[in-house]
Design an enzyme around this catalytic site. Structure first.
Site, mmCIF file in Angstrom:
data_model
loop_
_atom_site.group_PDB
_atom_site.id
_atom_site.type_symbol
_atom_site.label_atom_id
_atom_site.label_comp_id
_atom_site.label_asym_id
_atom_site.label_seq_id
_atom_site.Cartn_x
_atom_site.Cartn_y
_atom_site.Cartn_z
ATOM 1 N N CYS A 24 -73.539 28.403 39.112
ATOM 2 C CA CYS A 24 -73.645 29.830 39.497
ATOM 3 C C CYS A 24 -75.088 30.320 39.430
ATOM 4 C CB CYS A 24 -72.735 30.712 38.650
ATOM 5 S SG CYS A 24 -71.007 30.388 38.912
ATOM 6 N N GLN A 55 -74.409 33.342 27.166
ATOM 7 C CA GLN A 55 -74.770 32.065 26.513
ATOM 8 C C GLN A 55 -75.520 32.294 25.203
ATOM 9 O OE1 GLN A 55 -73.590 29.303 27.544
ATOM 10 N NE2 GLN A 55 -72.989 29.809 29.636
ATOM 11 N N HIS A 88 -77.592 34.432 36.395
ATOM 12 C CA HIS A 88 -76.294 33.906 36.821
ATOM 13 C C HIS A 88 -75.794 34.781 37.971
ATOM 14 C CE1 HIS A 88 -71.901 33.238 36.483
ATOM 15 N NE2 HIS A 88 -72.180 32.129 35.823
ATOM 16 N N LYS A 135 -66.304 31.701 25.826
ATOM 17 C CA LYS A 135 -67.475 30.854 25.581
ATOM 18 C C LYS A 135 -67.858 30.859 24.103
ATOM 19 C CE LYS A 135 -69.435 31.860 30.143
ATOM 20 N NZ LYS A 135 -69.258 30.622 30.891
ATOM 21 N N ASP A 177 -77.509 39.996 29.749
ATOM 22 C CA ASP A 177 -76.342 39.122 29.899
ATOM 23 C C ASP A 177 -76.388 38.117 28.739
ATOM 24 O OD1 ASP A 177 -74.787 36.925 30.459
ATOM 25 O OD2 ASP A 177 -75.389 36.758 32.554
HETATM 26 N N1 PLP Z 1 -73.685 34.863 32.605
HETATM 27 C C1 PLP Z 1 -73.977 33.643 32.174
HETATM 28 C C2 PLP Z 1 -75.350 33.362 31.648
HETATM 29 C C3 PLP Z 1 -73.012 32.648 32.199
HETATM 30 O O1 PLP Z 1 -73.308 31.415 31.775
HETATM 31 C C4 PLP Z 1 -71.732 32.952 32.692
HETATM 32 C C5 PLP Z 1 -70.694 31.899 32.804
HETATM 33 O O2 PLP Z 1 -70.957 30.758 32.957
HETATM 34 C C6 PLP Z 1 -71.473 34.246 33.121
HETATM 35 C C7 PLP Z 1 -72.468 35.178 33.069
HETATM 36 C C8 PLP Z 1 -70.137 34.646 33.642
HETATM 37 O O3 PLP Z 1 -69.188 34.554 32.639
HETATM 38 P P1 PLP Z 1 -67.660 34.830 32.981
HETATM 39 O O4 PLP Z 1 -67.289 33.786 34.005
HETATM 40 O O5 PLP Z 1 -66.956 34.654 31.701
HETATM 41 O O6 PLP Z 1 -67.593 36.191 33.540
#
Ligand code: PLP
Length: 414
Positions: free
Chosen positions: A372, A209, A129, A232, A206
């Site tokens: 993203c 998800q 991401h 989430k 990360d």
């Molecule tokens: N990492 C992953 C895999 C995501 O799906 C997301 C958000 O869609 C993020 C990071 C970023 O999350 P946040 O916008 O809550 O910082």
């Protein structure tokens, strides 16, 4: 909607706790399939936050007075509860941030800027991401460290042979997504962490998800850092979590300076507070921490294994329905234990944005765009995709509504 038990879940009983799911959009009951972006919030979480504001709203750590003490205890307890949820050693290893993105930036700035230099390597994956990809890319530029990407195979999995080639003794950091928000792939993160550690590199996972929908044990994964977002996982916006091994967080410089993160301040210098407060400068997200704690309680009451089973089942059903359409291209691995609860796809001849717009006419909420993950979309050879993502309250009937909307889009564009 009919009574359903998918897996062992009583979905209808769960749905009752989400008044927003009763809402009508364009004259029809909303079908919310944008959970990878943000999940809905159950009454238990809204009530916990409302109780905080109604009964003990106060600043933490500063007050002698009763309300401040109650708020402080609730705020600290939230750290303990989250630590327990992910099997961290204790609150010292749980830093509350704004979201996953801020957790990535905290480590990138605090550790990366101080520890990396020319000749060092940062290894990411092609399915990162932007929260991780852009952050480490920029830290690479600022420190002279080079950035490499583990390839994604045609099946949408990480090429682990390539990972073993890229992660060498020059590697200082491996940052990888646990569950891809575009492909749905559940990555072998323990294996990646082990490869990183074999070369004395650190590993950042990360989990944005992953934590919402499967049991996550940071000790079993052995990640040095692990991040996720409250919004989430049935929790509120405005709060995320950075897990870090205590000895690493101890050694790291603070990321933000200010009140609450200090022990002693003079006109010349300052010393830092103990963990995790050293990384939580200023008035923190108190109501959000209370909400996150309530979300953790709520999820655990259902059971993370059951939530995972429910999502896997929905993803399988969605995959099969979409694959049967013939003119729908689906990205990511086939259904199975290494696929999470989301499906990204394109309908031939229809831009993902147009598809999402027609879905909206049917009150079906999906995501369209690059999610993203622009470089991954470049690799897939598409500018955008549509993404349906599921949570504990979704049903197969809602996936049928998605497929009906696709049929409508096909007719409109043919
Ligand atoms: N990492 C992953 C895999 C995501 O799906 C997301 C958000 O869609 C993020 C990071 C970023 O999350 P946040 O916008 O809550 O910082």
């Amino acid at each position: 909607m009919s009574q359903q038990n998918v897996g062992a879940l009583e979905v209808e009983r769960i749905r009752d706790q989400f008044p927003i799911l009763e809402r009508e959009v364009n004259g029809q009951r909303v079908v919310y399939l944008d959970n990878a972006a943000t999940t809905q919030t159950p009454d238990a979480v809204v009530d916990a936050m409302s109780d905080y504001y109604r009964n003990y709203n106060s600043n933490v750590h500063r007050g002698i007075h009763h309300l401040s003490q109650e708020a402080s205890i609730a705020y600290e307890d939230a750290h303990d509860r989250v630590a327990e949820f992910i099997n961290a050693d204790g609150r010292e290893e749980v830093v509350f941030t704004k979201n996953t993105t801020e957790a990535e930036n905290l480590v990138a700035y605090s550790w990366g800027l101080n520890e990396l230099g020319p000749g060092d390597r940062i290894v990411l994956t092609e399915m990162e991401h932007h929260a991780s990809l852009v952050t480490w890319q920029q830290i690479g530029k600022r420190t002279g460290a080079d950035v490499e990407y583990v390839r994604v195979t045609d099946e949408g999995r990480l090429d682990m042979d390539h990972a073993r080639e890229l992660i060498t003794d020059d590697t200082a950091m491996v940052s990888a997504v646990h569950v891809s928000n575009t492909l749905g792939t559940v990555n072998p993160v323990s294996e990646l962490v082990e490869i990183a550690h074999d070369h004395d590199a650190l590993a950042f996972i990360d989990g944005a998800q992953a934590v919402p929908n499967r049991p996550v044990d940071v000790k079993a994964i052995d990640a040095d850092f692990y991040a996720f977002s409250g919004h989430k996982m049935a929790g509120p916006t405005g709060i995320g979590v950075l897990y870090g091994k205590e000895h690493l967080l101890e050694e790291m410089e603070p990321y933000l300076y200010g009140g609450d993160m200090i022990t002693k301040v003079t006109f010349e210098d300052a010393t830092w507070n103990e963990l995790p407060w050293k990384f939580e400068a200023g008035t923190p997200q108190i109501a959000e921490a209370v909400g996150l704690r309530a979300a953790v309680d709520w999820l655990e009451e259902i059971g993370m294994d059951r939530i995972r089973a429910h999502e896997e089942e929905l993803a399988r059903y969605a995959y099969e329905q979409l694959a049967a359409e013939g003119d729908v291209e689906i990205y990511g691995p086939e259904p199975g234990p290494d696929r999470g609860g989301l499906v990204s796809f394109n309908l031939e001849g229809v831009h993902a944005h147009d598809l999402a717009s027609i879905m909206n006419d049917h009150a079906v909420a999906i995501r369209a765009g690059d999610h993203c993950t622009q470089p991954l979309h470049d690799k897939l050879g598409v500018a955008a995709s549509a993404r349906a993502s599921f949570y504990v309250y979704n049903t197969e009937a809602e996936i049928d509504a998605l497929v009906e909307a696709i049929d409508d889009a096909r007719q409109l564009f043919s």
